[in-house]
Write an enzyme that holds these catalytic residues in place. Sequence first.
Site, PDB file in Angstrom:
ATOM      1  N   LYS A  53     -55.470  88.150 -42.256  1.00  0.00           N
ATOM      2  CA  LYS A  53     -54.517  87.966 -41.163  1.00  0.00           C
ATOM      3  C   LYS A  53     -54.694  88.960 -40.028  1.00  0.00           C
ATOM      4  O   LYS A  53     -54.089  88.788 -38.968  1.00  0.00           O
ATOM      5  CB  LYS A  53     -53.099  88.061 -41.717  1.00  0.00           C
ATOM      6  N   SER A 272     -54.389  84.650 -54.366  1.00  0.00           N
ATOM      7  CA  SER A 272     -54.713  83.505 -53.484  1.00  0.00           C
ATOM      8  C   SER A 272     -56.225  83.345 -53.343  1.00  0.00           C
ATOM      9  O   SER A 272     -56.716  82.239 -53.100  1.00  0.00           O
ATOM     10  CB  SER A 272     -54.043  83.635 -52.114  1.00  0.00           C
TER      11      SER A 272
HETATM   12  C1  LIG Z   1     -52.805  86.290 -49.209  1.00  0.00           C
HETATM   13  C2  LIG Z   1     -52.995  85.085 -48.364  1.00  0.00           C
HETATM   14  N1  LIG Z   1     -53.749  84.082 -48.797  1.00  0.00           N
HETATM   15  C3  LIG Z   1     -53.956  82.971 -48.058  1.00  0.00           C
HETATM   16  C4  LIG Z   1     -53.383  82.810 -46.835  1.00  0.00           C
HETATM   17  C5  LIG Z   1     -53.603  81.507 -46.088  1.00  0.00           C
HETATM   18  O1  LIG Z   1     -54.239  81.613 -44.850  1.00  0.00           O
HETATM   19  P1  LIG Z   1     -53.777  80.681 -43.640  1.00  0.00           P
HETATM   20  O2  LIG Z   1     -52.407  81.104 -43.235  1.00  0.00           O
HETATM   21  O3  LIG Z   1     -54.772  80.930 -42.559  1.00  0.00           O
HETATM   22  O4  LIG Z   1     -53.795  79.257 -44.084  1.00  0.00           O
HETATM   23  C6  LIG Z   1     -52.577  83.822 -46.386  1.00  0.00           C
HETATM   24  C7  LIG Z   1     -51.872  83.671 -45.147  1.00  0.00           C
HETATM   25  O5  LIG Z   1     -50.837  84.272 -44.925  1.00  0.00           O
HETATM   26  C8  LIG Z   1     -52.380  84.996 -47.147  1.00  0.00           C
HETATM   27  O6  LIG Z   1     -51.600  85.990 -46.724  1.00  0.00           O
END
Ligand SMILES: Cc1ncc(COP(=O)(O)O)c(C=O)c1O
Length: 445
Positions: A53, A272
């Site tokens: 981010k 994630s």
């Molecule tokens: C830890 C984590 N994984 C995945 C994502 C997903 O990314 P995106 O918001 O670009 O879809 C985020 C987004 O906040 C995140 O903080």
Amino acid sequence: MNDHALRIYDSILGLLCNADNPTPLVRLNRVLPFRDTQVYAKLEWYNPFGAVKDRVAANLIADGEKRETVHAGQKLVEPTSGNTGMGLAMIANAKGYSLTTPLSSEIPLEKRTMLRFFGAEVLELEDTLCPAPGAPEGAIAKAMEIADRPEFHMLNQYANEANPEAHYKTTGPEIWRQTQGRVTHFVAGLGTCGTITGTGRFLKEQSSAVQVLGAHPAEGHDIPGVRSLRQLQQTQLFRPDEYDQLAEVQNQAAFELSLRLNREESITAGPSSAMALAGAFEMVPDEPGNIVVVIFPDSSFKYASSVVKYLPGLVAANSAGGTSRNALLDRMVENVRANGDLIIDVDAAHDAWQEHRPFVLDVRPTDQYQEAHIPGAINMPLEELGGDLSALPGDLGAPILSVCQRGNASLSGVLFLKSLGYRNVRSMTGGTLAWREKGFATDSE
Ligand SMILES: Cc1ncc(COP(=O)(O)O)c(C=O)c1O
């Protein structure tokens, strides 16, 4: 002068990533179910503030400055699941802005603490793990309310094209260059969808054969940063027409694969990251020539309080069993949730309410109570429970309904009432939101 070869920088902002200063691509060797397909993890915690981010935070602010919606000394407000907030807080510090961030109290303690540590003003709300844009309650609504004040500006990562544009300008070109144009599949977890939409667009423009694949968690998941299909409907940057395939990953599978990545690959991947990888395993066939790049958004360090919930054996027996009061309280709350005698669904609660008007204890913050509550409910916010108890029934056998916004905080209400000796207490599952969704009566004041 910033010099990436020598890694010497005029300020921390010089470390923000682009094709000349990419985050690492690391090949996975041990956890793969493939013989021929190669998989590379793109380690986004090598961004200066620790997550994918940072790219978005930098571009949202740069775009705001270009459009002159962000000025010297600007007060920013942004609802965030943590990582965008951390990037924004640090860039705001570097540039003389400030950040206020309403967020869900279900976001891991590590993130909420670090946001405050970085200097952001954190407003904790009882909301789901990922704020739901468009929903009447929660972090987004709060941020919009604050953004109405003239001195504030909301960047709105859920709708702002500068979010995918960050990835179009940096993540995509990095991957194309790092793989020398050989990438065949790009996989990302879905949160705001800035990553998949922006990176996917760039890669497809280079070669329409690149497969753009999205992984999302199952409904009711507990993986910070990503969204289930239902939660995704409310993200304006979710563009399924631009993706080739989606896969659903179970919560437990993601936590277990995250453990394997740390132990077997020595890659400190958070939940994630593992979810995206598990999605890749489902969607990508095992064929010679396949080169898969999977985004690993951030590291495991921020998720200690999440991983202990799903991976047994990580907490020393004595701290889980008794000496850690918080762990014990958490367990007691979960016991209430699992005890059919202590919870009641919203329809049954409504029937009971119509039949015999139980005492309704509403444990939400007062502003939420004032907006809409079950008629006759008494408001005692959770933080104030234990103060003046004179409003509670004198009869310990009186039926009591404990309610909150979504049916989480009200479990603590049950625990508290039980500790006072009340025998006939239940928590209403789904909370006031579910009650309102059913169209049942409410009062406001
Ligand atoms: C830890 C984590 N994984 C995945 C994502 C997903 O990314 P995106 O918001 O670009 O879809 C985020 C987004 O906040 C995140 O903080």
